[in-house]
Design a protein around this motif. Structure first.
Motif, short mmCIF file in Angstrom:
data_model
loop_
_atom_site.label_atom_id
_atom_site.label_comp_id
_atom_site.label_asym_id
_atom_site.label_seq_id
_atom_site.Cartn_x
_atom_site.Cartn_y
_atom_site.Cartn_z
N PHE A 7 -10.88 3.58 -0.43
CA PHE A 7 -12.17 4.61 -0.70
C PHE A 7 -11.50 5.41 -1.95
O PHE A 7 -12.89 5.65 -2.43
CB PHE A 7 -13.08 4.33 0.81
N ASP A 8 -10.36 5.96 -2.07
CA ASP A 8 -9.94 6.76 -2.17
C ASP A 8 -9.77 6.44 -3.94
O ASP A 8 -9.02 5.94 -3.77
CB ASP A 8 -9.10 8.03 -1.75
N LYS A 9 -10.71 6.40 -4.90
CA LYS A 9 -10.93 5.70 -6.35
C LYS A 9 -9.75 6.44 -7.08
O LYS A 9 -9.19 6.22 -8.33
CB LYS A 9 -11.94 5.77 -7.24
N LYS A 10 -9.04 8.04 -6.72
CA LYS A 10 -8.55 8.93 -7.48
C LYS A 10 -7.18 8.42 -6.92
O LYS A 10 -5.73 8.90 -8.21
CB LYS A 10 -8.53 10.49 -6.94
N LYS A 11 -6.44 7.54 -6.34
CA LYS A 11 -5.47 8.01 -6.49
C LYS A 11 -4.63 6.33 -6.85
O LYS A 11 -5.35 5.56 -6.85
CB LYS A 11 -5.23 6.82 -4.57
N LYS A 12 -4.18 6.73 -7.42
CA LYS A 12 -3.24 5.50 -8.50
C LYS A 12 -1.41 5.05 -7.77
O LYS A 12 -0.70 5.88 -7.26
CB LYS A 12 -3.33 6.11 -9.89
N TYR A 13 -0.92 3.98 -8.19
CA TYR A 13 -0.47 3.08 -6.73
C TYR A 13 0.75 2.43 -7.89
O TYR A 13 -0.26 1.64 -8.31
CB TYR A 13 -0.65 2.00 -6.03
N GLU A 14 1.89 2.61 -8.40
CA GLU A 14 2.76 1.89 -9.29
C GLU A 14 2.64 0.67 -9.57
O GLU A 14 2.79 0.38 -7.70
CB GLU A 14 4.35 2.54 -9.57
N GLY A 15 2.35 -0.03 -10.11
CA GLY A 15 2.83 -1.84 -10.35
C GLY A 15 1.23 -2.05 -10.07
O GLY A 15 1.66 -3.50 -9.77
N SER A 16 0.23 -1.52 -9.48
CA SER A 16 -0.40 -2.24 -9.61
C SER A 16 -1.92 -2.74 -9.92
O SER A 16 -1.89 -1.40 -11.05
CB SER A 16 -1.50 -1.53 -7.70
N VAL A 17 -2.58 -2.81 -9.72
CA VAL A 17 -3.62 -4.00 -10.31
C VAL A 17 -4.68 -3.67 -9.85
O VAL A 17 -4.94 -3.47 -8.87
CB VAL A 17 -4.24 -5.59 -10.49
N THR A 18 -5.60 -2.68 -10.39
CA THR A 18 -7.12 -2.01 -8.97
C THR A 18 -8.76 -2.87 -9.34
O THR A 18 -8.56 -3.08 -10.79
CB THR A 18 -7.70 -0.60 -10.12
N VAL A 19 -9.27 -2.96 -8.19
CA VAL A 19 -10.03 -4.10 -8.44
C VAL A 19 -11.44 -2.94 -6.84
O VAL A 19 -10.98 -2.64 -6.56
CB VAL A 19 -10.16 -4.74 -7.32
N ASP A 20 -12.48 -3.02 -8.31
CA ASP A 20 -13.65 -1.67 -7.60
C ASP A 20 -14.12 -3.10 -7.50
O ASP A 20 -14.28 -4.32 -7.60
CB ASP A 20 -13.98 -1.35 -7.94
N GLU A 23 -6.26 1.29 4.03
CA GLU A 23 -6.69 2.90 4.18
C GLU A 23 -5.53 3.68 4.62
O GLU A 23 -5.04 4.47 5.65
CB GLU A 23 -7.37 3.44 5.19
N PRO A 24 -4.01 3.75 3.49
CA PRO A 24 -3.09 5.19 3.53
C PRO A 24 -2.91 5.78 3.95
O PRO A 24 -2.47 6.69 4.52
CB PRO A 24 -2.21 4.62 2.42
N GLU A 25 -4.15 7.04 3.29
CA GLU A 25 -4.69 8.45 3.65
C GLU A 25 -3.48 8.65 3.25
O GLU A 25 -3.23 8.78 1.99
CB GLU A 25 -5.61 8.76 4.58
N ASP A 26 -2.92 9.48 4.52
CA ASP A 26 -1.84 10.52 4.64
C ASP A 26 -0.63 9.93 4.56
O ASP A 26 0.52 10.28 5.32
CB ASP A 26 -1.89 11.62 5.38
N ILE A 27 -0.17 8.30 5.12
CA ILE A 27 0.71 7.87 5.46
C ILE A 27 2.09 7.70 4.69
O ILE A 27 1.48 6.86 2.73
CB ILE A 27 0.69 6.89 6.21
N PRO A 28 3.38 7.50 4.46
CA PRO A 28 3.48 6.66 3.21
C PRO A 28 3.27 5.47 2.41
O PRO A 28 3.17 4.66 3.64
CB PRO A 28 5.23 6.88 3.48
N VAL A 29 3.43 4.87 1.45
CA VAL A 29 2.68 3.86 1.08
C VAL A 29 4.51 2.61 0.47
O VAL A 29 5.17 3.26 -0.17
CB VAL A 29 2.34 3.53 0.31
#
Length: 172
Positions: free
Chosen positions: A60-73, A44-50
């Protein structure tokens, strides 16, 4: 935490970022070792740097996308029954803090096979044919169809049932 335990048991060093929040609820049985060679788990990174490189990130935030990652719902589809969806679907339960795979039933496999063979069909046709083949009631077949729809395996439009995609096979 289960991922961290498995990695540690395979000899990996594990670093958990934002783990202090997680520790309020769970006690890890492996040490956190944050170094360059560690597998990084971000909770749960919320506002911390990843970090640019991580092994697993939960949010839980489905709007955030992270470069090079695969999303699993992960969605709850029954009492203590979850489906993780990405390129494949995986059903699991959490029992005593551990993840256990839930395998596909013969009835579900037969419904999927039927739809693979015929492409699409009606609720009535599937209920009649599969209940006869499997020697179960039509209501049981309809319940399985509803479960398969909840897991994203099939689509039901009116009375028409369609297999969504052939790559969405569940564990056998």
């Amino acid at each position: 935490m289960e991922v961290g335990r498995r990695l540690f048991s395979q000899g990996e060093k594990v670093c958990v970022i934002h783990g202090d929040e997680l520790m309020k609820y769970l006690e890890p049985n492996f040490p956190f070792e944050c170094m360059e060679s560690s597998k990084v788990l971000v909770y749960e990174p919320e506002d911390i740097p990843v970090p640019k490189s991580f092994f697993l990130l939960t949010t839980f935030d489905k709007k955030k996308k992270y470069e090079g990652s695969v999303t699993v719902d992960v969605n709850k589809v029954g009492q203590n029954l979850y489906v993780a969806t990405s390129n494949y679907n995986f059903r699991f339960r959490i029992v005593k803090g551990k993840i256990e795979d839930v395998h596909i039933s013969t009835l579900e496999e037969n419904i999927i096979s039927f739809l693979q063979e015929f492409g699409e069909s009606t609720l009535k046709e599937i209920s009649d044919i599969i209940s006869s083949r499997e020697k179960v009631g039509r209501d049981e077949v309809r319940r399985k169809l509803i479960e398969l729809r909840a897991m994203g395996m099939i689509e039901i439009n009116g009375t028409r049932v369609t297999l969504l995609n052939d790559n969405s096979r569940l564990h056998r």
